[in-house]
Design a protein around this motif. Structure first.
Motif, PDB file in Angstrom:
ATOM      1  N   VAL A 165       0.858  -1.152   0.016  1.00 40.63           N
ATOM      2  CA  VAL A 165      -0.052  -0.131  -0.109  1.00 40.63           C
ATOM      3  C   VAL A 165       1.049   1.193   0.139  1.00 40.63           C
ATOM      4  O   VAL A 165       1.772   1.462   1.023  1.00 40.63           O
ATOM      5  CB  VAL A 165      -0.708   0.024   1.255  1.00 40.63           C
ATOM      6  CG1 VAL A 165      -1.783   1.417   1.145  1.00 40.63           C
ATOM      7  CG2 VAL A 165      -1.792  -1.020   1.183  1.00 40.63           C
ATOM      8  N   THR A 166       0.669   2.063  -1.176  1.00 42.40           N
ATOM      9  CA  THR A 166       1.816   3.313  -1.058  1.00 42.40           C
ATOM     10  C   THR A 166       0.601   4.564  -0.833  1.00 42.40           C
ATOM     11  O   THR A 166      -0.481   4.540  -1.598  1.00 42.40           O
ATOM     12  CB  THR A 166       2.085   3.321  -2.438  1.00 42.40           C
ATOM     13  OG1 THR A 166       2.777   2.175  -2.765  1.00 42.40           O
ATOM     14  CG2 THR A 166       3.079   4.570  -2.340  1.00 42.40           C
ATOM     15  N   ALA A 200      -6.326  -6.328   2.894  1.00 42.30           N
ATOM     16  CA  ALA A 200      -6.388  -7.618   2.290  1.00 42.30           C
ATOM     17  C   ALA A 200      -6.029  -7.647   0.714  1.00 42.30           C
ATOM     18  O   ALA A 200      -5.526  -8.548   0.101  1.00 42.30           O
ATOM     19  CB  ALA A 200      -7.536  -8.232   2.779  1.00 42.30           C
ATOM     20  N   LEU A 201      -6.639  -6.555   0.164  1.00 37.01           N
ATOM     21  CA  LEU A 201      -6.385  -6.195  -1.414  1.00 37.01           C
ATOM     22  C   LEU A 201      -4.781  -6.220  -1.667  1.00 37.01           C
ATOM     23  O   LEU A 201      -4.400  -7.048  -2.678  1.00 37.01           O
ATOM     24  CB  LEU A 201      -6.848  -5.091  -1.687  1.00 37.01           C
ATOM     25  CG  LEU A 201      -7.433  -4.667  -2.983  1.00 37.01           C
ATOM     26  CD1 LEU A 201      -8.504  -5.810  -3.228  1.00 37.01           C
ATOM     27  CD2 LEU A 201      -8.148  -3.594  -3.249  1.00 37.01           C
ATOM     28  N   ILE A 213      -1.552  -6.883  -5.098  1.00 38.12           N
ATOM     29  CA  ILE A 213      -2.198  -5.681  -6.022  1.00 38.12           C
ATOM     30  C   ILE A 213      -1.450  -4.499  -5.276  1.00 38.12           C
ATOM     31  O   ILE A 213      -1.142  -4.268  -3.994  1.00 38.12           O
ATOM     32  CB  ILE A 213      -3.793  -5.744  -5.933  1.00 38.12           C
ATOM     33  CG1 ILE A 213      -4.451  -6.751  -6.718  1.00 38.12           C
ATOM     34  CG2 ILE A 213      -4.294  -4.184  -6.270  1.00 38.12           C
ATOM     35  CD1 ILE A 213      -5.827  -6.894  -6.436  1.00 38.12           C
ATOM     36  N   ALA A 214      -1.237  -3.809  -6.327  1.00 36.60           N
ATOM     37  CA  ALA A 214      -0.510  -2.608  -5.830  1.00 36.60           C
ATOM     38  C   ALA A 214      -1.666  -1.410  -5.412  1.00 36.60           C
ATOM     39  O   ALA A 214      -2.480  -1.036  -6.321  1.00 36.60           O
ATOM     40  CB  ALA A 214       0.207  -1.804  -7.015  1.00 36.60           C
ATOM     41  N   VAL A 215      -1.660  -0.964  -4.141  1.00 31.28           N
ATOM     42  CA  VAL A 215      -2.656  -0.023  -3.957  1.00 31.28           C
ATOM     43  C   VAL A 215      -2.239   1.220  -3.527  1.00 31.28           C
ATOM     44  O   VAL A 215      -1.166   1.553  -3.013  1.00 31.28           O
ATOM     45  CB  VAL A 215      -3.379  -0.488  -2.609  1.00 31.28           C
ATOM     46  CG1 VAL A 215      -4.458   0.475  -2.202  1.00 31.28           C
ATOM     47  CG2 VAL A 215      -4.333  -1.769  -2.809  1.00 31.28           C
ATOM     48  N   ALA A 226      -1.889   3.004   9.650  1.00 33.19           N
ATOM     49  CA  ALA A 226      -1.953   1.383   9.920  1.00 33.19           C
ATOM     50  C   ALA A 226      -2.046   0.653   8.798  1.00 33.19           C
ATOM     51  O   ALA A 226      -1.622  -0.526   8.819  1.00 33.19           O
ATOM     52  CB  ALA A 226      -3.512   1.345  10.488  1.00 33.19           C
ATOM     53  N   LEU A 227      -2.114   1.329   7.517  1.00 35.17           N
ATOM     54  CA  LEU A 227      -2.029   0.606   6.454  1.00 35.17           C
ATOM     55  C   LEU A 227      -0.774   0.622   5.503  1.00 35.17           C
ATOM     56  O   LEU A 227      -0.569  -0.304   4.851  1.00 35.17           O
ATOM     57  CB  LEU A 227      -3.248   0.970   5.528  1.00 35.17           C
ATOM     58  CG  LEU A 227      -4.101   0.134   4.806  1.00 35.17           C
ATOM     59  CD1 LEU A 227      -4.549  -0.997   5.868  1.00 35.17           C
ATOM     60  CD2 LEU A 227      -5.348   0.801   4.129  1.00 35.17           C
ATOM     61  N   ALA A 228      -0.272   1.640   5.506  1.00 29.44           N
ATOM     62  CA  ALA A 228       0.711   1.889   4.333  1.00 29.44           C
ATOM     63  C   ALA A 228       2.085   1.373   4.527  1.00 29.44           C
ATOM     64  O   ALA A 228       2.648   1.051   5.773  1.00 29.44           O
ATOM     65  CB  ALA A 228       0.655   3.543   4.220  1.00 29.44           C
ATOM     66  N   ASP A 229       2.585   0.780   3.247  1.00 26.29           N
ATOM     67  CA  ASP A 229       3.959   0.456   3.547  1.00 26.29           C
ATOM     68  C   ASP A 229       4.934   1.500   3.387  1.00 26.29           C
ATOM     69  O   ASP A 229       6.097   1.470   3.684  1.00 26.29           O
ATOM     70  CB  ASP A 229       4.039  -0.733   2.418  1.00 26.29           C
ATOM     71  CG  ASP A 229       3.049  -1.991   2.861  1.00 26.29           C
ATOM     72  OD1 ASP A 229       3.172  -2.350   3.916  1.00 26.29           O
ATOM     73  OD2 ASP A 229       2.254  -2.247   1.912  1.00 26.29           O
ATOM     74  N   GLU A 230       4.476   2.362   2.366  1.00 24.85           N
ATOM     75  CA  GLU A 230       5.239   3.551   1.986  1.00 24.85           C
ATOM     76  C   GLU A 230       4.588   4.957   1.998  1.00 24.85           C
ATOM     77  O   GLU A 230       3.420   4.593   1.395  1.00 24.85           O
ATOM     78  CB  GLU A 230       5.775   3.283   0.518  1.00 24.85           C
ATOM     79  CG  GLU A 230       6.629   4.404  -0.032  1.00 24.85           C
ATOM     80  CD  GLU A 230       8.146   4.175   0.291  1.00 24.85           C
ATOM     81  OE1 GLU A 230       8.568   3.198   1.147  1.00 24.85           O
ATOM     82  OE2 GLU A 230       8.713   5.240  -0.061  1.00 24.85           O
TER      83      GLU A 230
END
Ligand SMILES: Nc1ncnc2c1ncn2[C@@H]1O[C@H](COP(=O)(O)OP(=O)(O)OP(=O)(O)O)[C@@H](O)[C@H]1O
Ligand SMILES: Nc1ncnc2c1ncn2[C@@H]1O[C@H](COP(=O)(O)OP(=O)(O)OP(=O)(O)O)[C@@H](O)[C@H]1O
Ligand SMILES: [Mg+2]
Ligand SMILES: [Mg+2]
Lengths: 508, 316, 493, 263
Positions: free
Chosen positions: A32-33, A183-184, A189-191, A203-207
């Motif tokens: 997740v970006t 989950a997506l 998938i690239a979110v 909470a969600l982002a990796d970057e």
């Protein structure tokens, strides 16, 4: 690596204005970006660049590489992308049908239904049967948001661009939607998440990529960013400081607006609001909270004369208020003003924003046009919208900018009661603080409006003197904010209090 | 949507009142025409004694409202009265003239809807493009040509120059038994509505295709045809549906010119003759028929509009 | 044994008649108002159908003299008020012979005071109460006054003979050349040959009379071979197709008088000088060219050109604007302004009004054209207005006078009421010898020519088109005469 | 480039308009009549059904067509637009009913019948014909306006404008009409043509204009019998009417397309 979204030195200028100025961005599959930044910093524009949908008069340079195939998109304003003449079910099935083309004909139907249901559940619209048979306008703002999300989930693309996917959602649902986005990403998938909601981003982002005035000012994993923001703007942005501890406050005066036994319904459907009693006192700030779809907007629309299919009474200063705006005279129109949940849909796309905002003063207070423009400009500037911006048409403003313009439009009426429907949902934290401060200042001033804040934002709720909690069309709890949040009786209130507490902790 | 039925019911009731108004209006206008059935029957031999005798024989010496009341009373028993000019029952007369008109109307509409919508969709495919311009200009050109000119042209070319088709339906009692005679009238009837419908659909489609929700549908990977027909078209159809209702109405009642050109003895011909003969019972019978048709068709068009613009509850 | 009637009408082209074939003839119709009741027939289509099914006692030749048909001969008494008519041997389609009772029944039906049948006025001279059958095939008609031109009554439009007691016409039975097969009002009627026809069986096997109201539809149907005979085509159509070879154009000359009527009893036309001035204003050639598209001949302000007793010797009047101005000046009517009523009741009508307006303007007369309703036009101009367009189909000059020019005439559109003129007419009706009558006719016509109210500027051709294989169509039969729309003498080559 | 898109429409509509405007001045005096439907003899477009010079009739005949068509269309829309908008914008059922039902009555009477009757009761002049054509156009146009405005009228913007106290006119014209402009313009063009057609068809049925009037629409009908003798008497006025209606419609299209793609 071919699946990655890659943006290099993207420059976009529209109408001679540079909107993006050298944006670099990489979104990897399975991650997740998040793109964060103040309102108007260029998030949506970047998202649209990924879709290849910049306006025809935009001048673009730089490189945008997106894997082949469609890109899933959750737009910032869901209402505008939902076909008004197609039921929710049809909108979803249209997409699902594309996915089952290789199944044998006989099984397609069942497969489509199954997929649609799964997508709805994932988008947290569990009451599928009733939602599917509705037209978009029969859904609440949050429900529309989730419908669009369900569309994106159904698509099965390799890239999903989600622009503010959690606006209009209550805390409980928001958490679950965030879970679905995670989950997506886990499916490879690239979110790309464009959001103001730092709790979700964190909470969600990796970057996380931080935009500011069309430039990337810094990027990195969230923890790192939160721990050591390099740019002062970032620090301000990420600083989750509470808006203000209730600010200055006038003593609550007499009851201005009162609804008694309000039962509202839509044509041919069971009531969506049952026997609601509500009082708004002069100078007071009332937060109206509740799950998405619980009837908040409906209540506000009844009060403001936009929804007249109701039983019960609404009085202003003890005098009955005509149920429809058409029957309200100028003074009473001005007295109760409503700020729409979907700001974009509430502006005329053909006329400059400034003109539209200034008209309120002209029409409702009889101000001379010149004077009205000055007042409007001043108020807009206080909301952070410079003149060059508001001289443009609504299409050239960002979501957050429009939200503020809508607020200014209502404020210019000098209302006695101001009904604000999710007006901070599209704003970053500093802007939100600024807007809330503007509101509280005005409210505290002499003759300032009583505020009814419809909100999912615990911060905004905290600002209130009193809180009323709606659930399934009934007011389940009502009382001073401190008491309600300290000793919540209803499960929803409890969840709200918890969320408030958790963001409070986040602040450290 | 449960309120749909009472809405229809109410509309039907007002429809009856409307039909009555139509009958009275037409009656009043016909009554206001100079001369009456007796004068018309006497024609170029207007012997006053003869006119007086006819008048008495036809009960024209009684006041209008009395005759109207009697007609209305008969109507309650399903009796439309007798024609003054021919002495034949009006119901039978209309029943005779209805099939040719209905045949033409049904055929025309069956072809009109796909053709008009297709033309509009095609032109809107690239609004402003070459195809659009060509189609639009051609459609406008055809639309501006009155039936009697188009009829003359088509007959001259298709029936007389290249004798492919019979030029008239003269002496043909059952049109369906000789379908060839229907081709020219249907072509002429079709020409204008196809063009106007096509233009309305084009305009609506161009707006609908540019709407954000169409863009989003495309973005969602729906095939262009599906976006065009399932998503954009319904939104473009509300004005077109109104127009279609008007066209059907016109086909049923107003095809006087085409009937005359191709010698098709339908309702239009009956109408013109009845007015010329001041044959009030026939005119009233026709007005009743027209009124009812219009009510039903308008209702249909409104129902479509109601369905196509669900946000607009006001339509109900 | 029918010496007086032509054995076969002059054909449009020669050749030996051929038996057989099915002819379709197109007429303008009247929709549902069409009828097979021959006494009600009003339209040309009605008349053509009636002619196929029925006979009259007499019918008009091309010069409007009465020719015996069902009547074999007629003889008056000396006082000319009792006529004995002897019938020929003829039978109805159901085999019953045509008898004196049928004649009396038919005439009594027509004159029924409660009804308004077309020929009622024409039969007015007959005292039917007193008339009786003197034998199975002889009828003695008693008349209310001497009537030398009684045969005209027998030939009157619509005076058809139906079988005694007939009152329904859904399966009509007549004595005519064709038998009834089927009929749908406003669409088509079918007939078959009556092999037992007294005048010789028709050549055709079957005849369809179909309806097409629009001229172009009739023409197109003819061009495409859908019909073989098209009644009432326009002059321009005739010109366009006359030499094309696809159709044969038949012009029936002197079929319709065209003119204007002036009310002789009201200003300004109560002054004979004004009427004369108007006679002189008309440029008749221009009117014929413009209003009739050249299909016709000029008139001389008298009815009945080419008919028996027409006063050919009276010199043709021509436009003379100077004299017209002088006359107007003498009548004190300089700068005259009158209203001309017209209505699109027939082709060329409104055009004629426009042309005449322009001609009058050159004589200093302003004419305002008022276009009236075409359905009530004839009634409207009968008593109102002062100047109106007028036209008349063919009829004997006697009928024209009795219906339109006597003090007691029912359709006296010129309000021409002269005791002396009435007396001349009575005298004529009481004069047995033709030469004497002829002289009286001439006196009446001279009076009308100098100071009458009819400005007759032309006579229109009646134009019929046929396919080239149709033969035997009479060419000199004005509309409504015996040989007009007569299909028993027609054959297909 | 942007000017060029107006060119075809302007040319097509311009010629008939110019002829209609200037024609009566250029016509001069009526010469002597010739035989109907012939050519030559100084009539360079031949003669018409009444032996008049076709060119002169063409010059004279535009004014009535153009004024009747333009005035009737303008009048019809001036009535239909507010009516249709009011019906679309109101939420009061009774108001909508009172606005639309009487129109439906008019609508249920076939327009040609109405013209046939009214014109026979009282032969209309040019103004009367205009009124009549407008009258039969109004119900239909009002319905179309309502149908296309209903959706726009139910958008949130309209509600927002209402809470702003915006006047009915500003909402109706400033917003709703603007949103439906394309459909309305298409409809307007069609109506203009419809009126032209109506006048011509009324002539065909023998009502409305005088049968020998100098009027392009009437000329087309009245000279029809001579089509094969002398086509100009039909072809020229027909082409002029055609040019007028196609041209104005193209101009409408061009103006709208420009508005939609600002560059
Ligand atoms: N036109 C309509 N017809 C039928 N039901 C409707 C209509 N509009 C809204 N609803 C339903 O009424 C309920 C209340 O809607 P409302 O918009 O008031 O919710 P809300 O509390 O504002 O939600 P959100 O926070 O998502 O905006 C929802 O369940 C919605 O689906
Ligand atoms: N069509 C346009 N013409 C000119 N300027 C535009 C146009 N569209 C957007 N902008 C400007 O570009 C800037 C970035 O807009 P964008 O919508 O990308 O912002 P955003 O980051 O999504 O803001 P928000 O959080 O408020 O939605 C804004 O200041 C906006 O006014
Ligand atoms: Mg944005
Ligand atoms: Mg809401």
């Amino acid at each position: 690596m071919t699946d990655a979204v890659r943006v290099r030195a993207l420059r976009v200028s529209i109408g001679g204005r540079t909107v993006l100025d050298g944006v670099d961005l990489t979104a990897l599959p399975g991650r997740v970006t998040a793109l964060v930044g103040p309102s108007g910093s260029g998030k949506t524009t970047t998202g649209r660049a990924l879709l290849g949908e910049l306006p025809p008069d935009a001048r673009v340079s730089g490189e945008v590489r997106v894997p082949r195939g469609p890109v899933g998109y959750v737009p910032q304003h869901p209402a505008s992308v939902l076909n008004p003449a197609r039921r929710a079910g049809a909108l979803l099935r249209d997409i699902a049908r594309r996915q089952v083309r290789d199944l044998p004909r006989a099984r397609r139907r069942a497969a489509v239904d199954e997929r649609v249901r799964a997508a709805l559940a994932a988008a947290q619209l569990p009451d599928a049967t009733s939602a599917l048979s509705r037209y978009p306008h029969q859904l609440s703002g949050g429900q529309q948001q989730r419908l669009v999300l369900a569309q994106a989930l159904l698509l099965g693309t390799r890239v999903v661009v989600a622009d503010e996917p959690t606006t209009g959602l209550d805390v409980l649902i928001k958490q679950r939607v965030a879970g679905e986005l995670a989950a997506l990403a886990r499916q490879g998938i690239a979110v790309v998440l464009l959001s103001h909601d730092l709790a979700v981003v964190r909470a969600l982002a990796d970057e996380v990529v931080v935009l500011r005035a069309g430039r990337v000012v810094e990027s990195g994993p969230p923890d790192e960013l939160w721990a050591r923001p390099r740019h002062p703007g970032t620090r301000e942005l990420l600083d989750a400081e509470r808006a203000e501890t209730r600010g200055a406050r006038a003593e609550p005066g007499p009851v201005v607006l009162r609804a008694h036994g309000l039962t509202a319904y839509h044509r041919g459907a069971p009531p969506v609001l049952r026997d609601a009693d509500l009082e708004v006192r002069a100078g007071e700030r009332l937060a109206l909270v509740g799950r998405s779809g619980s009837g908040k907007t409906t209540l506000a629309r009844c009060l403001s004369g936009l929804h007249s299919r109701y039983g019960g009474t609404v009085t202003l200063d003890g005098r009955p208020l005509p149920p429809s705006v058409r029957h309200r005279d100028r003074e009473r129109l001005a007295a109760v003003q409503y700020v729409f949940q979907d700001a974009r849909a509430a502006f005329d796309e053909h006329r400059p924003v400034l003109d539209q905002v200034a008209r309120t003063a002209v029409r409702l207070r009889g101000t001379a046009p010149e004077r009205a423009r000055e007042e409007a400009l001043e108020l807009l500037a206080r909301a952070g919208l410079p003149e060059t911006l508001v001289r443009r048409r609504p299409g050239a403003l960002s979501g957050g900018e429009l939200q503020r313009a809508a607020l200014a439009r209502a404020l210019l009426a000098r209302p006695r009661v101001l009904l604000c429907d999710e007006i901070t949902s599209g704003l970053d934290a500093p802007t939100r603080r600024r807007v809330l401060r503007l509101l509280t200042d005005l409210a505290a001033g002499p003759g300032g409006p009583a505020l009814v804040l419809i909100t999912h934002d615990p911060d905004a709720a905290w600002l209130a003197d009193r809180i009323a909690v709606l659930d399934g069309g009934t007011i389940v709890e009502q009382g001073p904010a401190a008491r309600v949040l300290a000793a919540p009786a209803h499960p929803f209130t409890r969840a709200l209090a918890d969320a408030y507490a958790s963001t409070g902790e986040g602040r450290g | 949507m449960t309120s749909f039925r009472p809405w229809i019911l109410r509309r039907l009731l007002t429809g009856l009142a409307q039909t009555a108004a139509v009958v009275v209006l037409v009656l009043a206008l016909t009554e206001a025409l100079p001369g009456d059935a007796a004068v018309a029957l006497a024609g170029d031999d207007p012997d006053p004694a003869r006119i007086a005798a006819i008048r008495q024989a036809l009960h024209l010496d009684r006041p209008v409202h009395e005759r109207l009341a009697q007609w209305a009373a008969g109507l309650l028993h399903g009796d439309l009265g007798t024609s003054l000019a021919s002495g034949r029952p009006v119901a039978g007369l209309l029943a005779e003239a209805f099939p040719p008109t209905l045949t033409l109307a049904v055929l025309t509409v069956t072809l009109l809807v796909p053709a008009g919508v297709g033309l509009g969709v095609l032109a809107a495919h690239r609004a402003g493009g070459l195809l659009d311009r060509l189609l639009s200009t051609a459609a406008l050109g055809v639309y501006a040509v009155p039936e009697f000119v188009l009829g003359v042209l088509l007959t001259a070319v298709l029936a007389l120059w290249l004798p492919l088709l019979p030029p008239t339906a003269v002496g043909v009692d059952n049109l369906l038994a000789r379908p060839a005679v229907l081709v020219l009238p249907v072509l002429v009837l079709l020409a204008r509505p196809v063009c106007s419908l096509g233009r309305l659909v084009r305009a609506g489609m161009a707006d609908a295709l540019a709407a954000p929700w169409s863009v989003h549908a495309r973005r969602c990977g729906l095939p262009p045809a599906r976006v065009r027909f399932a998503h954009a078209l319904p939104n473009a159809l509300a004005p077109a549906a109104q127009h279609l209702a008007r066209t059907v109405d016109w086909l049923l009642c107003g095809v006087v010119v085409v009937e005359a050109l191709f010698a098709v003895p339908g309702l239009g011909t009956v109408l013109v003759n009845a007015v010329a003969a001041r044959d009030l019972p026939v005119v009233q019978g026709l007005a009743l028929l027209f009124g009812l048709t219009a009510v039903v068709l308008n209702l249909g068009a409104d129902a479509v509009a109601y369905r196509l613009a669900p946000r607009a509850e006001a339509a109900a | 044994g029918c010496s007086n009637s032509p054995a076969s009408a002059p054909g449009s082209s020669g050749g030996q008649p051929k038996r057989g074939g099915h002819l379709r003839a197109a007429f303008a119709g009247g929709g549902a108002a069409e009828t097979l009741d021959p006494h009600l027939s009003n339209l040309f289509a009605d008349a053509a159908r009636a002619k196929a099914l029925y006979d009259k006692l007499a019918d008009y030749g091309s010069d409007m003299t009465a020719r015996p048909r069902l009547a074999e001969r007629w003889e008056p008494n000396d006082a000319l008020d009792r006529w004995t008519v002897t019938l020929r041997e003829a039978e109805f389609h159901d085999g019953r012979p045509v008898s004196a009772a049928d004649i009396l029944y038919s005439y009594r039906r027509i004159t029924d005071p409660k009804k308004a049948y077309r020929a009622k006025a024409s039969l007015e001279p007959v005292d039917l109460e007193a008339s009786r059958a003197t034998g199975p095939r002889t009828v003695e008609f008693r008349l209310k006054r001497p009537t030398a031109e009684f045969p005209n009554v027998l030939a009157a439009f619509g005076a058809y003979i139906v079988p005694d007691g007939t009152d329904r016409f859904d399966k009509p039975v007549g004595s005519g050349p064709f038998r009834f097969v089927s009929f749908t009002p406003g669409r088509s009627a079918r007939f078959t040959r009556n092999d037992a026809y007294w005048d010789g069986a028709p050549h055709l096997d079957a005849l369809d009379i179909v309806v097409a109201d629009e001229e172009s539809a009739r023409l197109n149907a003819l061009l495409a071979g859908q019909v073989d005979y098209a009644h009432e085509l326009s002059p321009s159509t005739a010109r366009a197709h006359e030499h094309g070879g696809r159709v044969t154009i038949v012009r029936l000359r002197n079929s319709a008088m065209q003119g204007f009527v002036m009310k002789t009893d009201r200003p300004p036309f109560d002054d004979p000088r004004v009427r004369q001035a108007f006679f002189l204003i008309a440029d008749r050639e221009e009117l014929v060219k413009g209003a009739l598209s050249g299909a016709g001949t000029v008139g001389n302000d008298l009815f009945g050109k080419g008919y028996e007793y027409y006063a050919d010797d009276i010199p043709q009047r021509r436009q003379d604007l100077d004299r017209a101005r002088t006359l107007l000046k003498a009548a004190g009517a300089e700068g005259l302004r009158v209203t001309l009523d017209t209505s699109p009741v027939a082709p060329g009508f409104v055009e004629a009004a426009g042309i005449f307006r322009d001609q009058a303007a050159r004589a200093g007369v302003t004419i305002d054209i008022r276009t009236g309703n075409k359905d009530s036009y004839w009634k409207d101009i009968l008593d109102s207005g002062t100047l109106a367009g007028y036209r008349s189909g063919a009829m004997p000059i006697e009928a024209h006078i009795s219906q339109r020019l006597l003090s007691g005439s029912t359709t006296n559109a010129t309000h021409w009421r002269r005791k002396d003129f009435d007396a001349l007419y009575q005298q004529m009706q009481s004069t047995k010898d033709t030469a004497g009558r002829s002289a009286l006719y001439e006196r009446m016509q001279r009076q009308l020519h100098t100071e009458g109210g009819f400005l007759v500027w032309g006579f229109a051709d009646w134009i019929v088109g046929t396919s080239p294989r149709v033969r035997g169509v009479a060419t000199d039969a004005p509309a409504n005469t015996l040989d007009w729309a007569r299909f028993d003498t027609v054959w297909l080559a | 480039m942007s000017k060029a898109r107006y060119l075809p429409g302007a040319l097509l509509a311009g010629i008939p308009l110019l002829l209609a405007l200037a024609g009566p001045w250029l016509a001069g005096d009526a010469g002597p009549r010739g035989t109907s439907f012939t050519g030559g003899e100084g009539h360079w477009l031949g003669t018409d059904f009444a032996g008049r010079d076709v060119w002169r009739q063409v010059l004279l005949g535009g004014q009535s067509v153009v004024t009747v068509a333009l005035a009737a269309t303008a009048l019809a829309y001036a009535v239909a637009l507010p009516l249709g908008l009011a019906a679309a914008l109101t939420h009061r059922t009774w108001l909508e009913e009172t606005l639309t039902r009487p129109l439906d009555v008019l609508l249920a009477v076939p327009s040609l019948l109405l013209i046939l009757l009214v014109a026979s009761v009282h032969p209309p002049g040019r103004a009367g014909l205009t009124l009549l054509a407008a009258l039969v156009t109004v119900p239909d146009a009002a319905r179309t306006v309502r149908a296309s405005a209903t959706e726009a009228a139910s958008r949130p913007v309209v509600e927002a404008l209402r809470t702003q106290g915006e006047s009915w006119w500003r909402i109706a014209v400033g917003y709703v009409t603007r949103c439906t402009a394309r459909t309305l313009a298409a409809d307007l063009g069609i109506r203009l043509t419809g009126v032209l057609y109506l006048v011509a068809t009324a002539a065909f049925l023998g009502v409305g204009a005088a049968p020998d009037a100098a009027d392009w629409a009437v000329m087309v009908d009245r000279n029809r019998p001579g089509l094969f003798l002398q086509p100009w008497a039909v072809v020229v006025p027909a082409l002029l009417v055609l040019g007028l209606s196609v041209g104005t419609n193209l101009l409408c299209d061009a103006a709208l397309d420009r508005k939609d793609h600002p560059k």
